[in-house]
Design a protein around this motif. Structure first.
Motif, PDB file in Angstrom:
ATOM      1  N   ASP A  12     -13.577   0.210  -0.998  1.00  0.00           N
ATOM      2  CA  ASP A  12     -14.187  -1.109  -1.157  1.00  0.00           C
ATOM      3  C   ASP A  12     -13.089  -2.156  -1.102  1.00  0.00           C
ATOM      4  OD1 ASP A  12     -15.701  -3.306  -1.753  1.00  0.00           O
ATOM      5  OD2 ASP A  12     -16.203  -2.700  -3.805  1.00  0.00           O
ATOM      6  N   ALA A  13     -12.751  -2.563   0.113  1.00  0.00           N
ATOM      7  CA  ALA A  13     -11.682  -3.552   0.295  1.00  0.00           C
ATOM      8  C   ALA A  13     -11.917  -4.311   1.590  1.00  0.00           C
ATOM      9  CB  ALA A  13     -10.315  -2.867   0.313  1.00  0.00           C
ATOM     10  N   ASP A  14     -12.377  -5.532   1.482  1.00  0.00           N
ATOM     11  CA  ASP A  14     -12.544  -6.384   2.657  1.00  0.00           C
ATOM     12  C   ASP A  14     -11.188  -6.900   3.110  1.00  0.00           C
ATOM     13  OD1 ASP A  14     -15.309  -6.089   2.593  1.00  0.00           O
ATOM     14  OD2 ASP A  14     -15.571  -7.816   1.261  1.00  0.00           O
ATOM     15  N   MET A  15     -11.034  -7.040   4.413  1.00  0.00           N
ATOM     16  CA  MET A  15      -9.780  -7.504   4.992  1.00  0.00           C
ATOM     17  C   MET A  15      -9.959  -8.914   5.563  1.00  0.00           C
ATOM     18  SD  MET A  15      -7.714  -5.081   4.413  1.00  0.00           S
ATOM     19  CE  MET A  15      -7.955  -3.443   3.698  1.00  0.00           C
ATOM     20  N   PRO A  16      -9.374  -9.923   4.910  1.00  0.00           N
ATOM     21  CA  PRO A  16      -9.569 -11.305   5.361  1.00  0.00           C
ATOM     22  C   PRO A  16      -9.027 -11.577   6.753  1.00  0.00           C
ATOM     23  CG  PRO A  16      -8.741 -11.237   3.106  1.00  0.00           C
ATOM     24  CD  PRO A  16      -8.623  -9.858   3.641  1.00  0.00           C
ATOM     25  N   GLN A  17      -7.953 -10.884   7.152  1.00  0.00           N
ATOM     26  CA  GLN A  17      -7.384 -11.044   8.491  1.00  0.00           C
ATOM     27  C   GLN A  17      -7.497  -9.705   9.227  1.00  0.00           C
ATOM     28  OE1 GLN A  17      -5.198 -11.943   5.688  1.00  0.00           O
ATOM     29  NE2 GLN A  17      -6.275 -13.903   5.706  1.00  0.00           N
ATOM     30  N   PRO A  18      -7.874  -9.712  10.495  1.00  0.00           N
ATOM     31  CA  PRO A  18      -8.103  -8.443  11.206  1.00  0.00           C
ATOM     32  C   PRO A  18      -6.831  -7.723  11.625  1.00  0.00           C
ATOM     33  CG  PRO A  18      -8.548 -10.296  12.661  1.00  0.00           C
ATOM     34  CD  PRO A  18      -8.318 -10.875  11.299  1.00  0.00           C
ATOM     35  N   MET A  19      -5.742  -8.444  11.837  1.00  0.00           N
ATOM     36  CA  MET A  19      -4.526  -7.824  12.339  1.00  0.00           C
ATOM     37  C   MET A  19      -3.320  -8.234  11.494  1.00  0.00           C
ATOM     38  SD  MET A  19      -5.528  -6.069  15.004  1.00  0.00           S
ATOM     39  CE  MET A  19      -3.948  -5.634  15.745  1.00  0.00           C
ATOM     40  N   LYS A  63      -6.582 -12.548  -0.906  1.00  0.00           N
ATOM     41  CA  LYS A  63      -6.857 -13.423   0.239  1.00  0.00           C
ATOM     42  C   LYS A  63      -6.019 -13.079   1.460  1.00  0.00           C
ATOM     43  CE  LYS A  63      -8.117 -17.368  -2.689  1.00  0.00           C
ATOM     44  NZ  LYS A  63      -7.796 -18.787  -3.046  1.00  0.00           N
ATOM     45  N   ASN A  64      -5.028 -12.210   1.285  1.00  0.00           N
ATOM     46  CA  ASN A  64      -4.094 -11.892   2.359  1.00  0.00           C
ATOM     47  C   ASN A  64      -4.166 -10.393   2.643  1.00  0.00           C
ATOM     48  OD1 ASN A  64      -1.506 -10.987   3.538  1.00  0.00           O
ATOM     49  ND2 ASN A  64      -0.923 -13.142   3.355  1.00  0.00           N
ATOM     50  N   ALA A  65      -4.553 -10.036   3.872  1.00  0.00           N
ATOM     51  CA  ALA A  65      -4.747  -8.627   4.216  1.00  0.00           C
ATOM     52  C   ALA A  65      -3.460  -7.820   4.071  1.00  0.00           C
ATOM     53  CB  ALA A  65      -5.299  -8.502   5.632  1.00  0.00           C
TER      54      ALA A  65
END
Length: 203
Positions: free
Chosen positions: A129-136, A168-170
């Protein structure tokens, strides 16, 4: 080809080496639960950084060389490393007698806070359960973090729960996840007794 560093019938020396070659990746990996040199080269700089952090905080020796089809993308490389690392972990643990088995860790990194709880149960399962704010992050696809963790859990016989409470930072989130995994693995594989840590008597 798998190369055990112990003779059959003897207690493992908590180390294992594997070479795995497919049409997509060629991987050579040596893992020691007792520590040692850490040298990682996968062709994906951020992934190297994460694996190095995992090994360091896990108190592991890790030598890893990967030649993957990065001209396609990083998916095969990241997932296959998870497979091979998980297999080496499982072999190095042997019958799992004496290990603490359970562990957990919270790790903060700047604005991000992540949590890992795990059990070397021989019943693989992943909750991620971890959303990634930036894709790369550089050449690393952030969504591959879950693929790596799943491959590692399945192949090491690990029940693994991971959560980013906030961030907020992947880059920070992924690094906190890998570090928390390392800290928890170090505690869980520590030998604290002689028998299997299970009321069933076997894992």
């Amino acid at each position: 080809m798998e190369v055990p560093v112990y003779r059959e019938g003897e207690r493992p020396l908590q180390a294992y080496s594997i070479q795995r070659k497919t049409k997509e990746t060629d991987i050579q990996l040596s893992l020691s639960l007792e520590g040692g040199e850490v040298a990682v080269s996968t062709g994906i700089g951020f992934f190297d950084h994460m694996l190095t952090a995992f090994a360091f905080y896990g108190g592991l020796g890790l030598k890893l060389e990967v030649d993957g089809d990065l001209e396609v993308d990083g998916h095969h490389t990241v997932e296959d490393v998870g497979i091979v690392l998980g297999q080496a972990m499982s072999r190095a643990l042997g019958d799992r007698k004496g290990i603490r088995r359970f562990a957990s860790a919270y790790i903060p990194m700047d604005e991000a806070l992540c949590f890992t709880a795990l059990d070397f149960s021989n019943r693989p399962f992943l909750v991620f359960d971890a959303d990634m704010p930036q894709p790369m992050i550089g050449a690393y696809d952030a969504c591959l973090t879950e693929e790596f963790m799943r491959a590692f859990a399945v192949n090491s016989g690990l029940t693994l729960h991971m959560k980013c409470l906030y961030g907020k930072n992947a880059h920070h989130i992924i690094e906190a996840l890998f570090k928390s995994l390392g800290v928890a693995v170090k505690e869980a594989v520590a030998v604290t007794g002689t028998g299997v840590t299970s009321t069933k008597g076997v894992l």
